[in-house]
Design an enzyme around this catalytic site. Structure first.
Site, PDB file in Angstrom:
ATOM      1  N   GLU A   8       0.814  -1.226   0.000  1.00  0.00           N
ATOM      2  CA  GLU A   8       0.000   0.000   0.000  1.00  0.00           C
ATOM      3  C   GLU A   8       0.845   1.273   0.000  1.00  0.00           C
ATOM      4  O   GLU A   8       0.742   2.106   0.898  1.00  0.00           O
ATOM      5  CB  GLU A   8      -0.983  -0.023   1.178  1.00  0.00           C
ATOM      6  CG  GLU A   8      -1.904  -1.236   1.127  1.00  0.00           C
ATOM      7  CD  GLU A   8      -2.949  -1.268   2.237  1.00  0.00           C
ATOM      8  OE1 GLU A   8      -2.873  -0.444   3.164  1.00  0.00           O
ATOM      9  OE2 GLU A   8      -3.842  -2.141   2.173  1.00  0.00           O
ATOM     10  N   ASN A  22       2.530  -4.769  -3.298  1.00  0.00           N
ATOM     11  CA  ASN A  22       1.122  -5.176  -3.160  1.00  0.00           C
ATOM     12  C   ASN A  22       0.286  -3.937  -2.861  1.00  0.00           C
ATOM     13  O   ASN A  22       0.714  -3.051  -2.109  1.00  0.00           O
ATOM     14  CB  ASN A  22       1.047  -6.160  -1.972  1.00  0.00           C
ATOM     15  CG  ASN A  22      -0.249  -6.902  -1.860  1.00  0.00           C
ATOM     16  OD1 ASN A  22      -0.729  -7.474  -2.831  1.00  0.00           O
ATOM     17  ND2 ASN A  22      -0.819  -6.928  -0.656  1.00  0.00           N
ATOM     18  N   HIS A  41      -9.934  -6.421  -2.791  1.00  0.00           N
ATOM     19  CA  HIS A  41     -11.069  -6.344  -1.865  1.00  0.00           C
ATOM     20  C   HIS A  41     -12.162  -5.609  -2.637  1.00  0.00           C
ATOM     21  O   HIS A  41     -12.215  -4.382  -2.643  1.00  0.00           O
ATOM     22  CB  HIS A  41     -10.685  -5.576  -0.601  1.00  0.00           C
ATOM     23  CG  HIS A  41      -9.593  -6.245   0.181  1.00  0.00           C
ATOM     24  ND1 HIS A  41      -9.767  -7.457   0.798  1.00  0.00           N
ATOM     25  CD2 HIS A  41      -8.311  -5.871   0.424  1.00  0.00           C
ATOM     26  CE1 HIS A  41      -8.640  -7.814   1.402  1.00  0.00           C
ATOM     27  NE2 HIS A  41      -7.740  -6.871   1.187  1.00  0.00           N
ATOM     28  N   GLU A  46      -5.624 -10.861  -2.061  1.00  0.00           N
ATOM     29  CA  GLU A  46      -6.478 -10.771  -0.860  1.00  0.00           C
ATOM     30  C   GLU A  46      -7.955 -10.769  -1.260  1.00  0.00           C
ATOM     31  O   GLU A  46      -8.755  -9.996  -0.739  1.00  0.00           O
ATOM     32  CB  GLU A  46      -6.134  -9.501  -0.069  1.00  0.00           C
ATOM     33  CG  GLU A  46      -4.673  -9.419   0.320  1.00  0.00           C
ATOM     34  CD  GLU A  46      -4.312  -8.207   1.186  1.00  0.00           C
ATOM     35  OE1 GLU A  46      -5.226  -7.552   1.718  1.00  0.00           O
ATOM     36  OE2 GLU A  46      -3.105  -7.932   1.321  1.00  0.00           O
ATOM     37  N   ASP A  71     -11.696 -10.751  -1.794  1.00  0.00           N
ATOM     38  CA  ASP A  71     -13.027 -10.904  -1.220  1.00  0.00           C
ATOM     39  C   ASP A  71     -13.934  -9.933  -1.969  1.00  0.00           C
ATOM     40  O   ASP A  71     -13.494  -8.894  -2.433  1.00  0.00           O
ATOM     41  CB  ASP A  71     -13.069 -10.717   0.309  1.00  0.00           C
ATOM     42  CG  ASP A  71     -12.372  -9.487   0.837  1.00  0.00           C
ATOM     43  OD1 ASP A  71     -12.132  -8.537   0.056  1.00  0.00           O
ATOM     44  OD2 ASP A  71     -12.072  -9.434   2.041  1.00  0.00           O
TER      45      ASP A  71
HETATM   46  C1  XIL Z   1      -6.328  -6.987   7.795  1.00  0.00           C
HETATM   47  C2  XIL Z   1      -6.641  -8.216   8.620  1.00  0.00           C
HETATM   48  O1  XIL Z   1      -7.492  -9.045   7.864  1.00  0.00           O
HETATM   49  C3  XIL Z   1      -7.298  -7.812   9.916  1.00  0.00           C
HETATM   50  O2  XIL Z   1      -7.443  -8.955  10.768  1.00  0.00           O
HETATM   51  C4  XIL Z   1      -6.467  -6.766  10.634  1.00  0.00           C
HETATM   52  O3  XIL Z   1      -7.161  -6.322  11.787  1.00  0.00           O
HETATM   53  C5  XIL Z   1      -6.197  -5.591   9.721  1.00  0.00           C
HETATM   54  O4  XIL Z   1      -5.557  -6.059   8.525  1.00  0.00           O
HETATM   55  N1  XIL Z   1      -4.821  -5.036   3.327  1.00  0.00           N
HETATM   56  C6  XIL Z   1      -3.826  -5.865   3.779  1.00  0.00           C
HETATM   57  C7  XIL Z   1      -4.104  -6.826   4.872  1.00  0.00           C
HETATM   58  O5  XIL Z   1      -2.735  -5.892   3.171  1.00  0.00           O
HETATM   59  O6  XIL Z   1      -2.978  -7.078   5.674  1.00  0.00           O
HETATM   60  C8  XIL Z   1      -5.261  -6.358   5.746  1.00  0.00           C
HETATM   61  O7  XIL Z   1      -5.567  -7.392   6.664  1.00  0.00           O
HETATM   62  C9  XIL Z   1      -6.441  -6.009   4.876  1.00  0.00           C
HETATM   63  C10 XIL Z   1      -6.106  -4.897   3.936  1.00  0.00           C
END
Ligand code: XIL
Length: 346
Positions: free
Chosen positions: A175, A216, A253, A281, A283
């Protein structure tokens, strides 16, 4: 499709789980079959994806969900070398867990995850070294370049050496960009400028010569945004100046209905000069089957896309639980999106 099971793989299947594959409802889960075997239709997602030329289908998980949640663990384990072929630690490799206090390293959770993955035949994506979030306050408080450089190198050498040769890939930087396309404010950027990127990638490469090194980020699914263009331009520049970046991860996401942009985005990311890209990641709000199938097909269509990782197994434990974005419902039953992916891979 014929799925080959090695003896080694078979012996890790406990006589548990076989979850009902009926569509989600409020009924309690079915957790056994008469034979005790895993349902063959469940044992197929990752295998089918791999059969199409991809490296893995994975999930994020962590020690708590493996040690204390037997149903979740059974999905990850007993069908996992086929359903889930890769694990990302959801939190246990983040700086605030591993080195909450300077030089006091805690590898309990991350060791568990890496050992678990190895003993069940799965790859690991290391996640993550340099991130503005889940960063201890003692790191954020550093004001001078020499100290921050030493702290980054020490953190990466300690973690990188420990897991060298045991992770498939590392999210070295996470990020880095804003919606406007600028570099995000962080202690790393404010103290070191962009040089922290080269510092971090070179440090990880020094301690792990085999892992694929990734940058990422989120909102990397529409190739017209400033954040996206900034990623492409920066990666091109960094690679041309010798920074060892192997891959770009798009977190994905997703909101509902945006999956149609993913294939073009993956192609554009792959065109930046990296050797691979991944959906890291995944979802999707409300987990529409067609959105999930579209994302699956997008990765299949882009040869550089090596795999897909869901950010968790069940909606119950999802970080976006209210959005019900994952492939298994609150009772750990596969959802229509799961079945749609299987059908699309058949
Ligand atoms: C999130 C986890 O899923 C949570 O349990 C935690 O509280 C916060 O982080 N981007 C990322 C991940 O790269 O590491 C994050 O994971 C979600 C957003």
């Amino acid at each position: 499709m014929k799925i080959a099971l090695s003896a080694t793989a078979l012996c890790v299947i406990p006589a548990v789980v076989a979850l009902s594959i009926s569509p989600s409802s409020d009924l309690p889960p079915s957790t056994t079959t008469s034979s005790g075997d895993a349902d063959p239709t469940l044992d197929s997602l990752s295998a089918r994806f791999i059969a199409k030329g991809k490296k893995y289908w994975g999930t994020a998980t962590d020690i708590g969900l493996l040690l204390n949640n037997t149903v979740n663990e059974a999905i990850v384990r007993s069908q996992s070398f086929l359903i889930i072929h890769k694990l990302t630690p959801e939190n246990s490799m983040k700086w605030d867990i591993i080195e909450k206090t300077r030089y006091a390293f805690n590898f309990i959770d991350s060791d568990y995850l890496v050992d678990y993955a190895r003993s069940t035949g799965k790859l690991v994506r290391g996640h993550t070294f340099i991130w503005h979030s889940q960063l201890p306050s003692w790191v954020s408080a550093i004001k001078d370049a020499a100290t921050l450089t030493e702290v980054i190198e020490n953190h990466i050498s300690s973690v990188g050496t420990r897991y060298s040769g045991r992770v498939y890939s590392w999210d070295v930087c996470n990020e880095l960009f804003t919606a406007e396309g600028t570099m995000r404010y962080s202690v790393f950027y404010s103290v070191l400028g962009e040089t922290f990127v080269s510092l971090a990638f070179n440090a990880v490469r020094k301690y792990d010569q085999t892992a694929k090194l990734y940058i990422n980020d989120y909102n990397m699914v529409s190739n017209a945004t400033q954040r996206f263009l900034s990623m492409i331009n920066h990666v091109k520049t960094w690679i041309s100046s010798g920074v060892p970046i192997d891959g770009i991860g798009t977190q994905a996401h997703l909101s509902a209905g945006v999956a149609g942009d993913v294939q073009a985005a993956l192609s554009a990311l792959a065109g930046s000069g990296v050797s691979e890209v991944a959906i890291t990641e995944l979802d999707i709000v409300q987990a529409s089957p067609s959105d999930y199938v579209t994302v699956t097909k997008a990765c299949l269509a882009v040869s550089a896309c090596v795999g897909i990782t869901n950010w968790g197994v069940s909606d119950k434990e999802s970080w976006r639980t209210q959005d019900k974005p994952l492939l298994f419902d609150n009772y750990y039953r596969p959802k229509p999106a799961y079945e749609a992916i299987i059908a699309a891979l058949t």
